[in-house]
Design a protein around this motif. Structure first.
Motif, PDB file in Angstrom:
ATOM      1  N   MET A 161       0.833  -1.204   0.000  1.00  0.00           N
ATOM      2  CA  MET A 161       0.000   0.000   0.000  1.00  0.00           C
ATOM      3  C   MET A 161       0.876   1.264   0.000  1.00  0.00           C
ATOM      4  O   MET A 161       1.888   1.329   0.680  1.00  0.00           O
ATOM      5  N   LYS A 162       0.416   2.271  -0.761  1.00  0.00           N
ATOM      6  CA  LYS A 162       1.112   3.558  -0.754  1.00  0.00           C
ATOM      7  C   LYS A 162       0.357   4.495   0.176  1.00  0.00           C
ATOM      8  O   LYS A 162      -0.819   4.262   0.475  1.00  0.00           O
ATOM      9  N   ILE A 163       1.036   5.541   0.608  1.00  0.00           N
ATOM     10  CA  ILE A 163       0.322   6.505   1.448  1.00  0.00           C
ATOM     11  C   ILE A 163       0.461   7.926   0.906  1.00  0.00           C
ATOM     12  O   ILE A 163       1.428   8.269   0.228  1.00  0.00           O
ATOM     13  N   VAL A 164      -0.573   8.723   1.205  1.00  0.00           N
ATOM     14  CA  VAL A 164      -0.542  10.169   0.994  1.00  0.00           C
ATOM     15  C   VAL A 164      -0.741  10.776   2.379  1.00  0.00           C
ATOM     16  O   VAL A 164      -1.672  10.382   3.093  1.00  0.00           O
ATOM     17  N   CYS A 165       0.138  11.680   2.779  1.00  0.00           N
ATOM     18  CA  CYS A 165       0.047  12.271   4.117  1.00  0.00           C
ATOM     19  C   CYS A 165      -0.437  13.705   4.037  1.00  0.00           C
ATOM     20  O   CYS A 165       0.110  14.494   3.257  1.00  0.00           O
ATOM     21  N   ILE A 166      -1.423  14.025   4.842  1.00  0.00           N
ATOM     22  CA  ILE A 166      -1.849  15.413   4.981  1.00  0.00           C
ATOM     23  C   ILE A 166      -1.468  15.810   6.393  1.00  0.00           C
ATOM     24  O   ILE A 166      -2.136  15.448   7.377  1.00  0.00           O
ATOM     25  N   ASP A 167      -0.376  16.494   6.522  1.00  0.00           N
ATOM     26  CA  ASP A 167       0.194  16.779   7.844  1.00  0.00           C
ATOM     27  C   ASP A 167       1.149  17.959   7.690  1.00  0.00           C
ATOM     28  O   ASP A 167       1.993  17.945   6.791  1.00  0.00           O
ATOM     29  N   PRO A 168       1.040  18.965   8.555  1.00  0.00           N
ATOM     30  CA  PRO A 168       1.982  20.086   8.428  1.00  0.00           C
ATOM     31  C   PRO A 168       3.429  19.679   8.689  1.00  0.00           C
ATOM     32  O   PRO A 168       4.360  20.325   8.234  1.00  0.00           O
ATOM     33  N   LYS A 169       3.620  18.581   9.411  1.00  0.00           N
ATOM     34  CA  LYS A 169       4.973  18.145   9.771  1.00  0.00           C
ATOM     35  C   LYS A 169       5.503  17.082   8.823  1.00  0.00           C
ATOM     36  O   LYS A 169       4.718  16.286   8.291  1.00  0.00           O
ATOM     37  N   VAL A 170       6.828  17.052   8.698  1.00  0.00           N
ATOM     38  CA  VAL A 170       7.447  15.926   7.987  1.00  0.00           C
ATOM     39  C   VAL A 170       7.639  14.812   9.003  1.00  0.00           C
ATOM     40  O   VAL A 170       8.546  14.858   9.829  1.00  0.00           O
ATOM     41  N   THR A 171       6.750  13.844   8.981  1.00  0.00           N
ATOM     42  CA  THR A 171       6.833  12.721   9.916  1.00  0.00           C
ATOM     43  C   THR A 171       7.523  11.538   9.242  1.00  0.00           C
ATOM     44  O   THR A 171       7.802  11.584   8.040  1.00  0.00           O
ATOM     45  N   TRP A 172       7.709  10.472  10.010  1.00  0.00           N
ATOM     46  CA  TRP A 172       8.301   9.255   9.448  1.00  0.00           C
ATOM     47  C   TRP A 172       7.430   8.754   8.290  1.00  0.00           C
ATOM     48  O   TRP A 172       7.927   8.359   7.250  1.00  0.00           O
TER      49      TRP A 172
END
Ligand code: SF4
Length: 745
Positions: free
Chosen positions: A230-241
């Motif tokens: 599975m691929k992910i798309v992140c909606i987050d102000p931070k650069v997380t792991w």
């Protein structure tokens, strides 16, 4: 339910067995301490009944043997020297002082019954407030206690009920239920189930599941699925792991998620990338939605959200192409003032792309038992039910939502409008450190009450500041309990393995007190009989479930086609139109905008640019800490070692401009107040913002300083201003400035 329809995990041993000189008990974890996820645990006790070790249960499909440090270290919490061990009382004139007197359970119950009944006779049962925090499996029991006593005023004291409920409410009224990411959690054989399909893409939106493990979602399922492609798309102000491994990362400005979702809807609808057949057959109001999203062209949305237009386009295209796509979302959506339209817009993305109720999409787990949202509301007379605080200002609360609106409760405490509150029952909650916005205001308001009771596992600043009676509660290894609901329809039990002092479980306390107030409403001899009675529709007794748990219900997809979502058995969804309502007839009925929209968080760079000179940084709060759960764990050495001090994450370029160094102590301040934080300089944060953890106090600072809570609580900066619906609040979207703490401060 026929027992044969259940599936069980294969256990090689009974739920209790010997390993050398230790007794091992299999069961489920439910805070406190920790969280209320319900991971499978093995609890090890010695010959004296002392809890000495906790391990993950490798036979539990939910967490597959894995535990986070909060559960691995439960024995240190349960056996901690600072636990509350017996009931105590204090003269109300000594509130705030460490002047407690030990009393027996009987004396505590006698005082509570006498005071509550006297207030009920003189002023009415509604003038007693029953309030809880997020933890310890008590919603069903505290609400029944309130309703069987005659009070309609049961709530959690968080502005805008801004945790989970806005998303639940928003989805329930527009689709008839709550949707969660399909990570195969509903199947006992998990990822290997032949019905299941690994999502092509997961949108991780507004939360970091690896640390938060929120609301029935075990964060490491994301990793399990990534390992399966599975691929992910992140909606987050931070650069997380996770963000660093994402196909696309949208570094959204806090509080602008609704605009982002509307911009993505604009692209998907205008480029005709949606699932036409599903939209045509199963949704209501698509044309109105199409018209609304024209107000959100991608360039405008890019300006609002800080996310470049190309990235928004790319994310929309990934969603449209992924078959199936799923979504894991979180508190960033709830903790925005206009959270209902935000959740409406985000969820619509997944409905119109045809991802609802399909393998690897989003699913609506059926309720295992009807009690999980509270049982016994019918015990309230219609006249008493009408007195629930907040119904007048927030009509949406009249329909299906049984809590008092928290901001209206705060107003009632402060102004006696619509009537004076006389007493409070606070269970599993530490508002002055955690949920209460402007905590000083909360404390002053609660100190006006004639009588205040708290139930908790440790002394907290809230108890020290306002309580007259405190009752000692059990941690989860000290109690029996049931675990259902929250994203997975499985039956789990919590098993008592140890006893500390005179502590009792929350359910036992509520049962014993309920019997004294209204015996007909609490007919059970003990908690096990109460659990067995509740379990009746499943065919299990509590004791049978102890042996067999976890037990899984059967599950199929596309239930809307089979008439399984509606009480009348007709195909479709349980809404007024029988369809997923992109245009909400329900919102229309209660005077809210039927379509999703974005409203600038205020104060904020968009709404109040004039404030930027004084408060130049966007502040988001509530970042989770791996080893701690809200205001818990601050006295637990091993957990505290992971995060000794409250932190604020700031970009190094911002720090340079401000002349602040990594590790310095700073005040974070806005027009409402300030809080101390230790600076962590990190490039993962956008230079225009900063991010704080929450719920800080320092047990070691002692009661005379109220454990430093009023210096450390970031909620000093948070207002009591909910969204128009009464749901949502700006915990994650403020403006602030930073400056160094002076010596001696
Ligand atoms: S997520 Fe962590 S704290 Fe919560 S139940 Fe599971 S192991 Fe325990």
């Amino acid at each position: 339910m026929e027992e044969k329809s259940w599936s069980y995990a294969q256990h090689s041993k009974p739920f209790k067995y010997q390993e050398g000189n230790l007794t091992v008990t299999r069961g489920s974890a439910w805070s406190g301490p920790g969280c209320h996820l319900g991971c499978g645990v093995l609890l090890y006790t010695d010959e004296n009944g002392k809890l000495v070790k906790v391990e993950g249960d490798p036979e539990n499909p939910y967490n597959d043997g894995r535990l986070c440090v909060r559960c691995l270290n439960v024995n240190e919490v349960t056996n901690h020297k600072d636990r509350l061990l017996y009931p105590m009382k204090r003269d109300p004139k000594d509130r705030g002082k460490d002047k407690w007197e030990r009393i027996s359970w009987d004396e505590a119950y006698d005082i509570i019954v006498e005071k509550f009944n006297k207030i009920k006779d003189e002023f009415g049962a509604e003038t007693i407030l029953f309030t809880q925090g997020t933890g310890r499996d008590i919603a069903q029991w505290i609400s029944r206690l309130a309703w069987s006593f005659g009070s309609p005023n049961y709530c959690y004291h968080l502005s805008g009920a801004a945790c989970y409920l806005p998303r639940v409410a928003g989805m329930a009224v527009t689709t008839g239920g709550y949707w969660v990411a399909d990570c195969s959690q509903q199947f006992i054989d998990r990822y290997d189930n032949p019905q299941y399909q690994v999502p092509e893409t997961m949108f991780v939106w507004g939360n970091y599941p690896l640390t938060s493990n929120s609301d029935g979602f075990y964060g490491h399922w994301v990793i399990d699925l990534m390992k399966r492609g599975m691929k992910i798309v992140c909606i987050d102000p931070k650069v997380t792991w996770l963000a660093a491994r994402a196909e696309e990362h949208l570094r959204v400005r806090p509080g602008t998620d609704a605009a982002l979702a509307l911009g993505m809807l604009n692209i998907i609808i205008n480029e005709e990338l949606y699932d036409k057949e599903f939209v045509e057959k199963w949704t209501h109001g698509f044309d109105q939605l199409k018209e609304r999203v024209q107000e959100y062209p991608v360039e405008k949305v890019a300006e609002i959200t800080w996310v470049p237009a190309e990235k928004i386009r790319n994310a929309a295209h990934i969603l449209a192409k992924s078959k199936p796509a799923t979504m894991q979302w979180g508190l960033a959506v709830d903790m925005t003032k206009e959270s209902l339209p935000a959740s409406q817009a985000i969820a619509a993305l997944f409905y119109i792309t045809g991802n609802a109720d399909i393998p690897g999409g989003i699913i609506m787990p059926p309720e295992l038992l009807p009690y999980s949202g509270g049982f016994g509301h019918d015990l309230l007379s219609p006249e008493q039910a009408e007195k629930r605080i907040g119904l007048k200002d927030y009509p949406i609360f009249q329909y299906g939502f049984q809590i008092a609106q928290p901001d209206a409760v705060q107003k009632a405490l402060e102004t006696d409008d619509p009537y004076k509150i006389h007493a409070g029952w606070f269970q599993t909650t530490n508002p002055i450190a955690c949920v209460a916005a402007q905590p000083k205001r909360w404390a002053e308001a609660v100190k006006k009450l004639d009588f205040v009771v708290f139930v908790d596992i440790f002394m907290t600043p809230s108890i020290m500041e306002v309580a007259d009676i405190v009752l000692p509660a059990a941690t989860f290894p000290e109690r029996d309990g049931l675990r259902v609901g929250d994203g997975v329809q499985r039956g789990e039990v919590i098993n008592k393995v140890t006893q500390i002092g005179e502590c009792k479980s929350d359910m036992q306390i509520n049962l014993e007190l309920g019997k004294r107030f209204n015996p007909a409403a609490w007919p059970w001899e003990n908690v096990q009989a109460m659990f067995s009675d509740i379990l009746k529709p499943t065919g299990f007794s509590f004791q049978e479930l102890q042996e067999k748990a976890p037990a899984y219900m059967p599950f199929t997809y596309k239930r809307y086609e089979k008439g399984l979502f509606r009480p009348d058995g007709q195909p479709g969804f349980n809404t007024g139109t029988g369809k997923i309502e992109l245009y909400s007839t329900f919102y229309e009925m209660v005077g809210l905008d039927p379509l999703p929209y974005f409203e600038e968080p205020s104060p904020g760079p968009g709404a109040t640019p004039e404030l930027l000179e004084e408060y130049p940084l966007v502040l988001t709060t509530g970042a989770r800490i791996w080893s701690m759960f809200h205001s818990e764990h601050r006295q637990i050495e091993r957990n505290r070692a992971f995060r000794p001090d409250p932190e604020i994450e700031v970009n190094p370029d911002t720090l340079k401009k401000l002349g602040i160094k990594d590790g310095d102590w700073v005040w974070v301040e806005n027009e409402r107040g300030r809080a101390k934080r230790r600076v962590k300089g990190t490039p993962v944060i956008d230079p225009r913002m900063c991010s704080c953890d929450h719920a800080w106090w320092r047990p070691e600072a002692g009661p005379e300083n109220l454990y430093d809570v009023l210096d450390l609580n970031i909620n000093n900066l948070v207002p009591w201003i909910p969204g128009k619906s009464g749901f949502g609040s700006n915990f994650k979207t403020m403006l602030c400035k930073l400056y160094k703490v002076k010596e001696g401060e």
